[in-house]
Write a protein that holds these residues in place. Structure first.
Motif, PDB file in Angstrom:
ATOM      1  N   ASP A 164      17.476 -41.160 -37.170  1.00 31.59           N
ATOM      2  CA  ASP A 164      18.367 -42.247 -36.775  1.00 31.59           C
ATOM      3  C   ASP A 164      19.343 -41.839 -35.693  1.00 31.59           C
ATOM      4  O   ASP A 164      19.856 -42.677 -34.953  1.00 31.59           O
ATOM      5  CB  ASP A 164      19.177 -42.751 -37.981  1.00 31.59           C
ATOM      6  CG  ASP A 164      18.349 -43.659 -38.872  1.00 31.59           C
ATOM      7  OD1 ASP A 164      17.270 -44.041 -38.427  1.00 31.59           O
ATOM      8  OD2 ASP A 164      18.796 -43.966 -39.996  1.00 31.59           O
ATOM      9  N   ASP A 165      19.642 -40.556 -35.595  1.00 30.97           N
ATOM     10  CA  ASP A 165      20.578 -40.097 -34.571  1.00 30.97           C
ATOM     11  C   ASP A 165      20.118 -40.478 -33.188  1.00 30.97           C
ATOM     12  O   ASP A 165      20.915 -40.659 -32.269  1.00 30.97           O
ATOM     13  CB  ASP A 165      20.767 -38.580 -34.644  1.00 30.97           C
ATOM     14  CG  ASP A 165      21.594 -38.187 -35.876  1.00 30.97           C
ATOM     15  OD1 ASP A 165      22.369 -39.049 -36.341  1.00 30.97           O
ATOM     16  OD2 ASP A 165      21.430 -37.044 -36.334  1.00 30.97           O
ATOM     17  N   TYR A 186      24.200 -43.747 -45.020  1.00 33.55           N
ATOM     18  CA  TYR A 186      23.925 -44.945 -44.237  1.00 33.55           C
ATOM     19  C   TYR A 186      24.088 -44.705 -42.734  1.00 33.55           C
ATOM     20  O   TYR A 186      24.805 -43.803 -42.300  1.00 33.55           O
ATOM     21  CB  TYR A 186      24.850 -46.089 -44.659  1.00 33.55           C
ATOM     22  CG  TYR A 186      24.915 -46.298 -46.146  1.00 33.55           C
ATOM     23  CD1 TYR A 186      23.773 -46.681 -46.865  1.00 33.55           C
ATOM     24  CD2 TYR A 186      26.113 -46.112 -46.851  1.00 33.55           C
ATOM     25  CE1 TYR A 186      23.829 -46.865 -48.237  1.00 33.55           C
ATOM     26  CE2 TYR A 186      26.162 -46.295 -48.222  1.00 33.55           C
ATOM     27  CZ  TYR A 186      25.025 -46.663 -48.914  1.00 33.55           C
ATOM     28  OH  TYR A 186      25.058 -46.832 -50.266  1.00 33.55           O
ATOM     29  N   LYS A 187      23.432 -45.556 -42.003  1.00 33.29           N
ATOM     30  CA  LYS A 187      23.523 -45.561 -40.538  1.00 33.29           C
ATOM     31  C   LYS A 187      23.828 -46.987 -40.083  1.00 33.29           C
ATOM     32  O   LYS A 187      23.087 -47.910 -40.425  1.00 33.29           O
ATOM     33  CB  LYS A 187      22.199 -45.070 -39.927  1.00 33.29           C
ATOM     34  CG  LYS A 187      22.039 -45.316 -38.440  1.00 33.29           C
ATOM     35  CD  LYS A 187      22.997 -44.472 -37.634  1.00 33.29           C
ATOM     36  CE  LYS A 187      22.776 -44.716 -36.156  1.00 33.29           C
ATOM     37  NZ  LYS A 187      23.761 -44.007 -35.329  1.00 33.29           N
ATOM     38  N   THR A 188      24.911 -47.166 -39.352  1.00 37.04           N
ATOM     39  CA  THR A 188      25.287 -48.507 -38.879  1.00 37.04           C
ATOM     40  C   THR A 188      24.975 -48.668 -37.391  1.00 37.04           C
ATOM     41  O   THR A 188      25.001 -47.719 -36.621  1.00 37.04           O
ATOM     42  CB  THR A 188      26.784 -48.774 -39.091  1.00 37.04           C
ATOM     43  OG1 THR A 188      27.534 -47.856 -38.286  1.00 37.04           O
ATOM     44  CG2 THR A 188      27.178 -48.646 -40.540  1.00 37.04           C
ATOM     45  N   THR A 189      24.689 -49.909 -37.030  1.00 41.49           N
ATOM     46  CA  THR A 189      24.545 -50.280 -35.613  1.00 41.49           C
ATOM     47  C   THR A 189      25.302 -51.586 -35.413  1.00 41.49           C
ATOM     48  O   THR A 189      24.988 -52.584 -36.075  1.00 41.49           O
ATOM     49  CB  THR A 189      23.066 -50.477 -35.234  1.00 41.49           C
ATOM     50  OG1 THR A 189      22.337 -49.291 -35.528  1.00 41.49           O
ATOM     51  CG2 THR A 189      22.947 -50.784 -33.746  1.00 41.49           C
ATOM     52  N   VAL A 245      22.901 -52.319 -41.041  1.00 42.59           N
ATOM     53  CA  VAL A 245      23.030 -51.063 -41.792  1.00 42.59           C
ATOM     54  C   VAL A 245      21.669 -50.709 -42.384  1.00 42.59           C
ATOM     55  O   VAL A 245      21.001 -51.555 -42.974  1.00 42.59           O
ATOM     56  CB  VAL A 245      24.079 -51.178 -42.916  1.00 42.59           C
ATOM     57  CG1 VAL A 245      24.238 -49.832 -43.631  1.00 42.59           C
ATOM     58  CG2 VAL A 245      25.418 -51.657 -42.375  1.00 42.59           C
ATOM     59  N   ASP A 265      29.486 -45.190 -42.174  1.00 38.82           N
ATOM     60  CA  ASP A 265      28.777 -44.007 -41.665  1.00 38.82           C
ATOM     61  C   ASP A 265      29.215 -42.727 -42.374  1.00 38.82           C
ATOM     62  O   ASP A 265      28.448 -41.759 -42.457  1.00 38.82           O
ATOM     63  CB  ASP A 265      29.011 -43.860 -40.159  1.00 38.82           C
ATOM     64  CG  ASP A 265      28.153 -44.822 -39.347  1.00 38.82           C
ATOM     65  OD1 ASP A 265      27.066 -45.189 -39.832  1.00 38.82           O
ATOM     66  OD2 ASP A 265      28.569 -45.195 -38.228  1.00 38.82           O
ATOM     67  N   LYS A 266      30.446 -42.704 -42.871  1.00 40.43           N
ATOM     68  CA  LYS A 266      30.975 -41.488 -43.507  1.00 40.43           C
ATOM     69  C   LYS A 266      30.631 -41.398 -44.998  1.00 40.43           C
ATOM     70  O   LYS A 266      30.873 -40.362 -45.626  1.00 40.43           O
ATOM     71  CB  LYS A 266      32.494 -41.450 -43.340  1.00 40.43           C
ATOM     72  CG  LYS A 266      32.947 -41.207 -41.913  1.00 40.43           C
ATOM     73  CD  LYS A 266      34.465 -41.237 -41.824  1.00 40.43           C
ATOM     74  CE  LYS A 266      34.917 -41.036 -40.375  1.00 40.43           C
ATOM     75  NZ  LYS A 266      36.404 -41.123 -40.252  1.00 40.43           N
ATOM     76  N   ARG A 305      24.422 -37.671 -46.146  1.00 48.17           N
ATOM     77  CA  ARG A 305      24.866 -38.937 -45.570  1.00 48.17           C
ATOM     78  C   ARG A 305      23.951 -40.052 -46.043  1.00 48.17           C
ATOM     79  O   ARG A 305      22.732 -39.900 -46.097  1.00 48.17           O
ATOM     80  CB  ARG A 305      24.844 -38.828 -44.049  1.00 48.17           C
ATOM     81  CG  ARG A 305      25.283 -40.093 -43.323  1.00 48.17           C
ATOM     82  CD  ARG A 305      25.272 -39.865 -41.829  1.00 48.17           C
ATOM     83  NE  ARG A 305      25.478 -41.121 -41.092  1.00 48.17           N
ATOM     84  CZ  ARG A 305      25.462 -41.220 -39.771  1.00 48.17           C
ATOM     85  NH1 ARG A 305      25.251 -40.147 -39.029  1.00 48.17           N
ATOM     86  NH2 ARG A 305      25.651 -42.399 -39.200  1.00 48.17           N
ATOM     87  N   TYR A 324      20.196 -43.841 -44.044  1.00 41.22           N
ATOM     88  CA  TYR A 324      20.227 -42.792 -43.031  1.00 41.22           C
ATOM     89  C   TYR A 324      19.085 -41.801 -43.200  1.00 41.22           C
ATOM     90  O   TYR A 324      18.821 -41.310 -44.300  1.00 41.22           O
ATOM     91  CB  TYR A 324      21.557 -42.039 -43.090  1.00 41.22           C
ATOM     92  CG  TYR A 324      21.614 -40.839 -42.172  1.00 41.22           C
ATOM     93  CD1 TYR A 324      21.814 -41.007 -40.814  1.00 41.22           C
ATOM     94  CD2 TYR A 324      21.427 -39.549 -42.661  1.00 41.22           C
ATOM     95  CE1 TYR A 324      21.856 -39.932 -39.962  1.00 41.22           C
ATOM     96  CE2 TYR A 324      21.466 -38.457 -41.811  1.00 41.22           C
ATOM     97  CZ  TYR A 324      21.678 -38.651 -40.457  1.00 41.22           C
ATOM     98  OH  TYR A 324      21.705 -37.574 -39.616  1.00 41.22           O
TER      99      TYR A 324
END
Length: 654
Positions: free
Chosen positions: A313-314, A504-507, A306, A494-495, A502, A309
């Protein structure tokens, strides 16, 4: 009331606008137990009259009554039933089906009765014994004499227990002795209470019966009774049925076996294309599985990465990317994530780039140094232990340890190395971070090109604080309590927003695996599509072969239509043979594919202990589905053409 009545039968042929009358108002009555000879010269209309009585010719004027009921020649299904139940044909040229045995030629008619399989075979055998062919049942028509062939034709005509037997020049191709024997059989048939109608130009044949109708120039010249008709017997006849599809499949298989050489080539050609599709699909399964296996060896699938964001990152899906240019997590944000349902642990997951490591006057630059967390597999530690304590570091065997101590690199365990790397402060100015760490173990990645260098997270945080830099993590690993909850929890993170922003960004490992599998699937699909081109060629081969088969079997089509089979039965006959080719092609392709799987995996075993070709049940099912679709589509046009053939024209084909 007569059993069969013809009323004012008229028939003409046309050449352009010019009319050529063939039958000019025929009125005749026929009774059961009669052996009636229709005598006349060629061209007098005998054969045309026979086709009308037999329900083959539908284009005429007048009426045909059977047992007092009008036979509607415009209703094809009614005519099929009439031929099945009422009519039996005996031809001058025998019209036996070449690829069927003597017994099977007789069983063709019996397949359209309600008798059981055992009773059908028993009746066919009894009829062949009756006509003197007890020792010839397993032979094929080409192995018989003319007289024997005619006896088979008689047995076949009697098989379905018809009330009317139509004999077209039944002795035209026979010698005197066989002629006498066949005429005796026809009289026996009439004596059983059947109506025998013999179409002939022979006075000998005509005088063997009970009544002679002389036909000349399309008209009745005379109608003479030469002896009394036999007594008609009121007995229960066999019941007919529409031909079962299984019977068509069995007949199709017999013809397939008769032409095994040609069909084998088609099967081989089709199986090669199917084999390639199955093999490439299996290869895709294996490579996808191998990539998934290697990824899960490196990282725990229950742990997600994580980061904060940012819009870029997209487009960034890399796992373990540089964190220098990303905003850090605040303590409140870390607490927010820790409180989420199913989250069991939150750890730093920062990655340091271009870190210099020094030991005993030896230096090496590590392209990346990550903070150790639960996302890493302990299988990657080949000596010593993971850097779980403050001040510990794990060095990659090839990229670091062997370069610092080429001869005894494992002796580095327990030794202290100096580390330094450059990063940016809050003002975006470069700052050098220096610290030391004790080597806890040696690491090795199972994926070529990936380094397994990891340091305890607290060690890095302490070094950052000493350099007056922000020590908050810029990337974290979040461990989930159960693998089944990873995807939903990632979606929840992510939400999460602050207002409309927004956070956070998860992978997840699953997302990485999914992306890899997408690429592998795309490559496999392209290869399978290329292989599938050969299937188009195979389909064309089947189409050509089926059209050739229709041409070669035109007379056979006429024969079985005269016996009472419908257009549907003819279509199914040819489709069945094509489907048999397709199924055997898929079977052969499956055998080839599994053999190739065994061979390829055996050859690559020395490279990696993994099955790179994994053919699944789904791949095999797909091959069979493709084979069925191709063979079915390929047979449609030829089968339709076969079904549309006029039975009279088909019978006249040589």
């Amino acid at each position: 009331m007569s059993y069969l009545e013809l009323k004012n039968i008229q028939k003409s042929y046309f050449l352009g606008a010019q009319e050529f009358p063939v039958l000019k108002g025929i009125d005749l009555n026929f009774d059961l137990g009669d052996f009636v000879s229709i005598l006349g010269e060629s061209g007098g209309g005998k054969s045309t009259l026979m086709n009308i009585i037999g329900g083959l010719d539908r284009n005429f004027e007048g009426q045909v009554l059977v047992n007092g009921n009008k036979l509607d020649h415009q209703k094809e299904k009614a005519l099929d039933q009439y031929r099945r139940e009422t009519i039996g044909y005996i031809y001058q040229s025998y019209n036996l089906i070449a690829h069927l045995s003597v017994l099977d030629n007789v069983l063709v008619s019996l397949d359209m009765t309600t008798l059981s399989k055992k009773d059908r075979e028993k009746r066919a055998q009894e009829l062949l014994v009756k006509v003197g062919l007890a020792d010839h049942m397993k032979k094929y028509p080409k192995q018989l004499s003319g007289g024997q062939k005619q006896r088979v034709a008689i047995a076949r005509a009697l098989a379905s227990d018809p009330k009317v037997i139509i004999a077209d020049e039944p002795t035209g191709a026979l010698d005197a002795q066989n002629t006498e024997e066949v005429l005796a059989l026809l009289n026996e048939i009439a004596a059983e209470g059947r109506l025998v109608i013999a179409v002939t130009h022979s006075e000998i044949v005509a005088e063997a019966g009970t009544r002679i109708v002389r036909l000349a120039d399309g008209q009745i010249e005379s109608d003479e009774r030469i002896r009394p008709a036999y007594d008609s017997q009121d007995k229960e006849m066999l019941h007919s049925r529409i031909l079962p599809r299984l019977a068509s499949v069995k007949t199709a298989f017999k013809h397939f076996r008769h032409n095994l050489g040609t069909n084998s080539l088609i099967i081989l050609g089709t199986s090669i294309g199917l084999f390639a599709v199955v093999l490439f699909s299996g290869l895709g399964n294996g490579i996808s599985g191998y990539m998934s296996n290697q990824i899960t060896k490196i990282a725990n699938p229950q742990v997600m990465s994580v980061s904060r964001y940012v819009k870029s990152d997209d487009d960034d899906q890399s796992f373990g990317q540089s964190t220098d240019d990303k905003p850090a997590f605040t303590q409140s944000q870390l607490a927010q994530i820790k409180k989420l349902k199913h989250v069991s642990k939150v750890q730093s997951a920062d990655t340091l780039l271009n870190v210099n490591a020094g030991y005993n006057n030896q230096n090496v630059k590590m392209t990346s140094l990550s903070t150790w967390n639960d996302s890493y597999s302990k299988d990657s530690v080949v000596a010593g232990h993971a850097p779980t304590k403050t001040g510990e570091i794990l060095l990659d065997e090839t990229a670091a340890a062997k370069k610092l101590d080429a001869n005894n690199y494992k002796d580095l365990i327990g030794k202290t190395v100096t580390l330094s790397y450059q990063t940016l402060n809050a003002q975006k100015q470069p700052v050098m971070v220096n610290f030391t760490a004790t080597v806890s173990g040696i690491g090795k990645s199972s994926t070529r090109g990936l380094q397994m260098n990891a340091v305890n997270a607290t060690t890095v945080q302490n070094a950052l604080k000493q350099a007056n830099l922000d020590s908050d993590p810029k990337s974290i690993s979040v461990k989930i309590d159960d693998l089944d909850n990873v995807t939903d929890t990632a979606a929840s993170i992510d939400k999460m927003k602050s207002g409309s922003t927004r956070l956070y960004k998860t992978t997840t490992i699953q997302s990485v695996i999914s992306q890899v599998q997408t690429y592998v699937h795309l490559a496999t699909t392209i290869l399978s599509t290329i292989a599938g081109i050969s299937l188009v060629v195979s389909a064309l081969m089947i189409i050509v072969t089926m059209f050739m088969s229709v041409t070669a079997r035109t007379k056979e089509i006429g024969i079985i239509r005269a016996l009472g089979e419908s257009k549907r039965d003819i279509r199914w006959l040819f489709i069945s043979e094509s489907v048999i080719v397709g199924l055997l092609s898929a079977t052969l392709a499956t055998v080839f594919a599994y053999a190739a799987e065994f061979a390829v995996n055996g050859l690559l075993k020395g490279t990696a202990d993994y099955a790179f070709v994994q053919i699944s049940v789904g791949n095999v099912v797909t091959a069979f589905a493709l084979a069925l679709i191709i063979s079915w589509l390929a047979a449609l046009l030829p089968a339709r053409r076969a079904a549309k053939l006029n039975p009279i024209d088909a019978l006249a084909n040589d």
